[in-house]
Design an enzyme around this catalytic site. Sequence first.
Site, PDB file in Angstrom:
ATOM      1  N   GLU A  98       0.843  -1.199   0.000  1.00 40.55           N
ATOM      2  CA  GLU A  98       0.000   0.000   0.000  1.00 40.55           C
ATOM      3  C   GLU A  98       0.877   1.247   0.000  1.00 40.55           C
ATOM      4  O   GLU A  98       2.010   1.226   0.470  1.00 40.55           O
ATOM      5  CB  GLU A  98      -0.941  -0.084   1.222  1.00 40.55           C
ATOM      6  CG  GLU A  98      -1.907   1.034   1.443  1.00 40.55           C
ATOM      7  CD  GLU A  98      -2.841   1.402   0.283  1.00 40.55           C
ATOM      8  OE1 GLU A  98      -2.329   1.644  -0.818  1.00 40.55           O
ATOM      9  OE2 GLU A  98      -4.060   1.524   0.518  1.00 40.55           O
ATOM     10  N   ASP A  99       0.347   2.323  -0.545  1.00 43.47           N
ATOM     11  CA  ASP A  99       1.124   3.568  -0.584  1.00 43.47           C
ATOM     12  C   ASP A  99       1.191   4.236   0.784  1.00 43.47           C
ATOM     13  O   ASP A  99       2.259   4.616   1.249  1.00 43.47           O
ATOM     14  CB  ASP A  99       0.557   4.545  -1.641  1.00 43.47           C
ATOM     15  CG  ASP A  99      -0.959   4.730  -1.542  1.00 43.47           C
ATOM     16  OD1 ASP A  99      -1.581   4.225  -0.586  1.00 43.47           O
ATOM     17  OD2 ASP A  99      -1.521   5.392  -2.437  1.00 43.47           O
ATOM     18  N   ASP A 102      -3.488   5.811   6.466  1.00 41.45           N
ATOM     19  CA  ASP A 102      -3.982   7.068   7.022  1.00 41.45           C
ATOM     20  C   ASP A 102      -4.954   6.700   8.154  1.00 41.45           C
ATOM     21  O   ASP A 102      -4.526   6.360   9.255  1.00 41.45           O
ATOM     22  CB  ASP A 102      -4.642   7.825   5.866  1.00 41.45           C
ATOM     23  CG  ASP A 102      -5.035   9.244   6.194  1.00 41.45           C
ATOM     24  OD1 ASP A 102      -4.348   9.881   6.988  1.00 41.45           O
ATOM     25  OD2 ASP A 102      -6.046   9.729   5.631  1.00 41.45           O
ATOM     26  N   PHE A 151      -1.040  16.383   4.094  1.00 40.25           N
ATOM     27  CA  PHE A 151      -1.468  15.725   2.865  1.00 40.25           C
ATOM     28  C   PHE A 151      -0.307  15.725   1.875  1.00 40.25           C
ATOM     29  O   PHE A 151       0.256  16.769   1.568  1.00 40.25           O
ATOM     30  CB  PHE A 151      -2.686  16.419   2.260  1.00 40.25           C
ATOM     31  CG  PHE A 151      -3.344  15.576   1.214  1.00 40.25           C
ATOM     32  CD1 PHE A 151      -4.241  14.583   1.569  1.00 40.25           C
ATOM     33  CD2 PHE A 151      -3.033  15.748  -0.129  1.00 40.25           C
ATOM     34  CE1 PHE A 151      -4.827  13.765   0.606  1.00 40.25           C
ATOM     35  CE2 PHE A 151      -3.612  14.941  -1.105  1.00 40.25           C
ATOM     36  CZ  PHE A 151      -4.509  13.954  -0.728  1.00 40.25           C
TER      37      PHE A 151
HETATM   38  P1  IMP Z   1      -7.172   5.222   4.803  1.00 43.99           P
HETATM   39  O1  IMP Z   1      -8.263   4.259   4.420  1.00 43.99           O
HETATM   40  O2  IMP Z   1      -7.709   6.453   5.462  1.00 43.99           O
HETATM   41  O3  IMP Z   1      -6.037   4.591   5.583  1.00 43.99           O
HETATM   42  O4  IMP Z   1      -6.629   5.824   3.469  1.00 43.99           O
HETATM   43  C1  IMP Z   1      -5.821   5.200   2.643  1.00 43.99           C
HETATM   44  C2  IMP Z   1      -5.902   5.822   1.275  1.00 43.99           C
HETATM   45  O5  IMP Z   1      -6.227   7.218   1.308  1.00 43.99           O
HETATM   46  C3  IMP Z   1      -4.559   5.716   0.638  1.00 43.99           C
HETATM   47  O6  IMP Z   1      -4.427   4.508  -0.062  1.00 43.99           O
HETATM   48  C4  IMP Z   1      -4.537   6.917  -0.269  1.00 43.99           C
HETATM   49  O7  IMP Z   1      -5.123   6.582  -1.503  1.00 43.99           O
HETATM   50  C5  IMP Z   1      -5.408   7.931   0.418  1.00 43.99           C
HETATM   51  N1  IMP Z   1      -4.583   8.906   1.192  1.00 43.99           N
HETATM   52  C6  IMP Z   1      -4.445   8.998   2.518  1.00 43.99           C
HETATM   53  N2  IMP Z   1      -3.615   9.992   2.872  1.00 43.99           N
HETATM   54  C7  IMP Z   1      -3.190  10.529   1.710  1.00 43.99           C
HETATM   55  C8  IMP Z   1      -2.279  11.611   1.398  1.00 43.99           C
HETATM   56  O8  IMP Z   1      -1.667  12.268   2.245  1.00 43.99           O
HETATM   57  N3  IMP Z   1      -2.102  11.851   0.067  1.00 43.99           N
HETATM   58  C9  IMP Z   1      -2.731  11.161  -0.917  1.00 43.99           C
HETATM   59  N4  IMP Z   1      -3.569  10.148  -0.666  1.00 43.99           N
HETATM   60  C10 IMP Z   1      -3.806   9.841   0.635  1.00 43.99           C
HETATM   61 MG    MG Z   2      -4.462   4.181  -2.100  1.00 41.24          MG
END
Ligand code: IMP
Ligand code: MG
Length: 179
Positions: A98-99, A102, A151
């Site tokens: 995963e990238d 968050d 972000f």
């Molecule tokens: P989560 O489900 O909130 O953990 O979000 C994960 C997804 O939200 C990641 O795979 C990203 O696609 C997107 N995301 C979360 N933070 C960022 C950020 O700082 N920049 C760009 N995409 C983000």
């Molecule tokens: Mg993503």
Amino acid sequence: MTDPTLRVLISPERLQARIREMGTQITADYPNGNLHLICVLKGACFFLTDLARAITRDVFVDFMGISTYGKGKTSSGEVKVTKDLDISLEGADVLLVEDIVDSGITLSYLVKLIEQRKPKSLRIAALLDKPERRLRPVEVSYVGFQIPDRFVVGYGLDYAEKYRNLDAICVLDETGPQP
Ligand code: IMP
Ligand code: MG
């Protein structure tokens, strides 16, 4: 790239050096068995291709498309599979690539989904981790960099589908270009 709204947080050199270390660690941790790298589209595809090449043993590569409903800066909390895997995971060692982690909503959903496919083991490799933002607990075995609650874009990460092809991780300046 000279875009006044972008500030480099992690340079291409630091990214590549850390990914090489992660690849070495993963290679050592999986001496045997079928290792499947599952890339979470689209953001993780840049990380996946560099990480896979830093792993010096055979791997399978597969892709999973996920949409978290929303073009803004936060997940909506609703996760939808837009592209499923091509290869069975039964009995395989699976590494979910995963990238960024968050809130943890996307990964906790994916972990549940992949566990239903009966892998032998399941771990997560994430390039970036924003621990302050966590709403759901997720265990991430391999973290590239912990970053503050900002972000970020670049190296696969987008804002409204833009900036994915930057070779660095950059903070997007909310205020935009100054006059
Ligand atoms: P989560 O489900 O909130 O953990 O979000 C994960 C997804 O939200 C990641 O795979 C990203 O696609 C997107 N995301 C979360 N933070 C960022 C950020 O700082 N920049 C760009 N995409 C983000
Ligand atoms: Mg993503």
